[in-house]
Design a protein around this motif. Structure first.
Motif, short mmCIF file in Angstrom:
data_model
loop_
_atom_site.label_atom_id
_atom_site.label_comp_id
_atom_site.label_asym_id
_atom_site.label_seq_id
_atom_site.Cartn_x
_atom_site.Cartn_y
_atom_site.Cartn_z
N HIS A 68 13.14 38.13 29.84
CA HIS A 68 11.63 37.21 30.32
C HIS A 68 11.65 35.84 30.58
O HIS A 68 11.09 35.66 31.18
CB HIS A 68 10.24 37.59 29.52
N ASN A 69 12.83 35.52 29.55
CA ASN A 69 12.69 33.94 29.14
C ASN A 69 13.66 33.22 30.71
O ASN A 69 12.76 32.13 31.24
CB ASN A 69 13.17 33.31 28.40
N ILE A 70 14.65 33.61 30.73
CA ILE A 70 15.69 33.54 31.82
C ILE A 70 14.38 33.45 32.92
O ILE A 70 14.76 33.05 34.36
CB ILE A 70 17.09 33.95 31.90
N ARG A 71 13.67 34.76 33.65
CA ARG A 71 12.99 35.23 34.77
C ARG A 71 11.66 33.60 34.86
O ARG A 71 11.46 33.11 36.14
CB ARG A 71 11.96 35.94 34.59
N MET A 72 11.59 33.61 33.84
CA MET A 72 10.29 32.95 33.92
C MET A 72 10.86 30.81 34.12
O MET A 72 10.12 30.20 34.99
CB MET A 72 9.11 32.46 32.36
N THR A 73 11.50 30.63 33.42
CA THR A 73 12.71 28.93 33.14
C THR A 73 13.62 29.29 33.97
O THR A 73 14.58 27.98 34.84
CB THR A 73 12.60 28.50 32.33
N ALA A 100 27.72 25.84 16.59
CA ALA A 100 28.67 26.46 17.35
C ALA A 100 29.63 26.04 17.60
O ALA A 100 29.32 24.69 17.74
CB ALA A 100 27.35 26.93 18.90
N PRO A 101 30.89 26.06 18.33
CA PRO A 101 31.72 25.57 18.82
C PRO A 101 31.87 25.50 19.66
O PRO A 101 32.27 24.31 20.42
CB PRO A 101 33.05 26.44 18.49
N ALA A 102 31.12 25.58 20.73
CA ALA A 102 31.15 24.97 21.58
C ALA A 102 30.25 25.96 22.90
O ALA A 102 29.22 27.59 22.32
CB ALA A 102 32.58 26.02 23.01
N ALA A 103 29.28 24.99 23.43
CA ALA A 103 28.04 25.70 23.82
C ALA A 103 28.67 25.85 25.88
O ALA A 103 27.99 24.18 26.10
CB ALA A 103 26.37 25.49 23.32
N PHE A 104 27.72 26.74 26.55
CA PHE A 104 27.18 26.64 27.81
C PHE A 104 26.05 25.97 28.27
O PHE A 104 25.00 27.33 28.58
CB PHE A 104 28.20 27.09 28.95
N GLU A 105 25.08 25.27 29.03
CA GLU A 105 24.35 24.97 29.81
C GLU A 105 24.06 25.92 30.83
O GLU A 105 24.95 25.47 32.02
CB GLU A 105 23.89 23.46 29.69
N CYS A 106 23.05 26.45 31.43
CA CYS A 106 23.65 27.89 32.25
C CYS A 106 22.19 27.74 33.45
O CYS A 106 21.45 27.67 33.11
CB CYS A 106 23.69 29.24 32.34
N ARG A 107 22.40 27.37 34.72
CA ARG A 107 21.30 27.90 35.06
C ARG A 107 21.62 29.27 36.65
O ARG A 107 22.34 29.20 36.61
CB ARG A 107 21.29 27.03 36.37
N ARG A 108 20.27 30.16 35.83
CA ARG A 108 20.27 31.29 36.77
C ARG A 108 20.55 31.22 37.89
O ARG A 108 19.92 30.90 39.30
CB ARG A 108 18.85 32.17 36.69
N HIS A 109 22.15 32.45 38.58
CA HIS A 109 22.90 32.23 39.81
C HIS A 109 22.05 33.54 40.49
O HIS A 109 21.73 33.41 41.65
CB HIS A 109 24.27 32.27 39.65
N VAL A 110 22.33 34.35 39.96
CA VAL A 110 20.98 35.57 40.03
C VAL A 110 21.28 36.98 39.33
O VAL A 110 21.85 36.86 38.49
CB VAL A 110 22.16 36.27 41.87
N THR A 111 20.46 37.53 39.25
CA THR A 111 19.99 38.82 38.58
C THR A 111 20.32 39.86 39.19
O THR A 111 19.97 40.23 40.85
CB THR A 111 18.49 38.54 37.78
N LEU A 112 20.61 40.82 38.87
CA LEU A 112 21.30 42.20 39.25
C LEU A 112 20.48 43.11 38.37
O LEU A 112 20.55 43.93 37.68
CB LEU A 112 22.45 43.17 39.72
N GLU A 113 19.50 44.18 39.84
CA GLU A 113 18.73 44.96 38.65
C GLU A 113 19.58 46.61 38.47
O GLU A 113 20.06 46.43 39.81
CB GLU A 113 17.73 45.22 39.16
N VAL A 156 16.83 29.13 33.62
CA VAL A 156 18.23 28.55 32.62
C VAL A 156 18.02 29.36 31.65
O VAL A 156 17.09 29.98 30.59
CB VAL A 156 17.71 27.65 32.48
N PHE A 157 18.98 29.11 30.84
CA PHE A 157 19.59 29.68 29.73
C PHE A 157 20.90 29.04 29.31
O PHE A 157 21.68 28.06 29.55
CB PHE A 157 19.93 30.95 29.09
#
Length: 203
Positions: A75-80, A131-144, A82-83
């Motif tokens: 839900h959150n990725i769909r709304m924003t 966390a030892p590492a983290a990646f900020e991401c923008r949604r590229h595509v969602t496959l249902e 990002v993750f």
């Protein structure tokens, strides 16, 4: 004699058991998101991996609720759009497990687990200080995939490493400093502490 299975003859649960017991080890993404009201959510996913470096793409498999409604992460990725994917080290494995409990929507799992949220540099979702590492991401595509699951591809736009994990000049990441854990079948997890090298063959 081999034991074989026709996947079309198996139930969803039976296929799941064979897949998670065989496709091992699976890295764990502790995914942080925010909802449309800015509330933080954190949830672990072992259906996760990197897929491409150009563009820099990673993927997470997010299951829906039993009634086919979206779980908080989906839900959150769909709304924003990002993750943030936080890599799970052995040191925060128990905290990751706390985040996996089914809290009501709006509960901050990071606070429940005693983890520290740091505001993202490029996206609204925070990264985890421990966390030892983290990646900020923008949604590229969602496959249902049917009604039950989404595969969310994210483009990495920013990366964070805890001090001592990566050489900033050579970009060499120390696997011992990451000390990542992974999922096996059922409730079993493993570390990456046993390692060996295999050089790429040259003809």
């Amino acid at each position: 004699m081999a034991v074989s299975f026709d996947f079309k003859e198996l139930s969803e649960r039976e296929r799941y058991k064979l897949m998670i017991g065989t496709i091992i080890p699976r890295p764990i993404a502790l995914v942080t998101t925010v909802d449309e009201h800015g509330r933080i959510n954190a949830a672990p996913f072992s259906f996760f991996n990197c897929l491409s470096a150009d563009p820099p793409i990673l993927a997470i498999g997010v299951e829906n609720n039993a009634d086919m409604s979206f779980k908080d992460t989906g839900h959150n990725i769909r709304m924003t759009e990002v993750f943030t994917v936080n890599i799970v080290s052995f040191a925060i494995s128990e905290a990751m497990h706390v985040c996996g409990a089914k809290y009501p929507r709006g509960v901050d799992e990071l606070k429940q687990a005693g983890l520290t949220a740091i505001p993202g540099a490029k996206v609204a979702s925070p990264f985890i200080a421990e966390a030892p590492a983290a990646f900020e991401c923008r949604r590229h595509v969602t496959l249902e995939l049917g009604r039950s699951r989404q595969i969310i591809l994210g483009e990495i736009v920013y990366a964070h490493y805890r001090d001592g994990v990566v050489d900033p000049e050579r970009l060499h990441v120390d696997p011992a400093a990451v000390d990542a854990i992974a999922r096996l079948g059922g409730d079993t997890c493993t570390t990456i502490r046993d390692r060996f090298e295999m050089l790429t063959p040259k003809l």
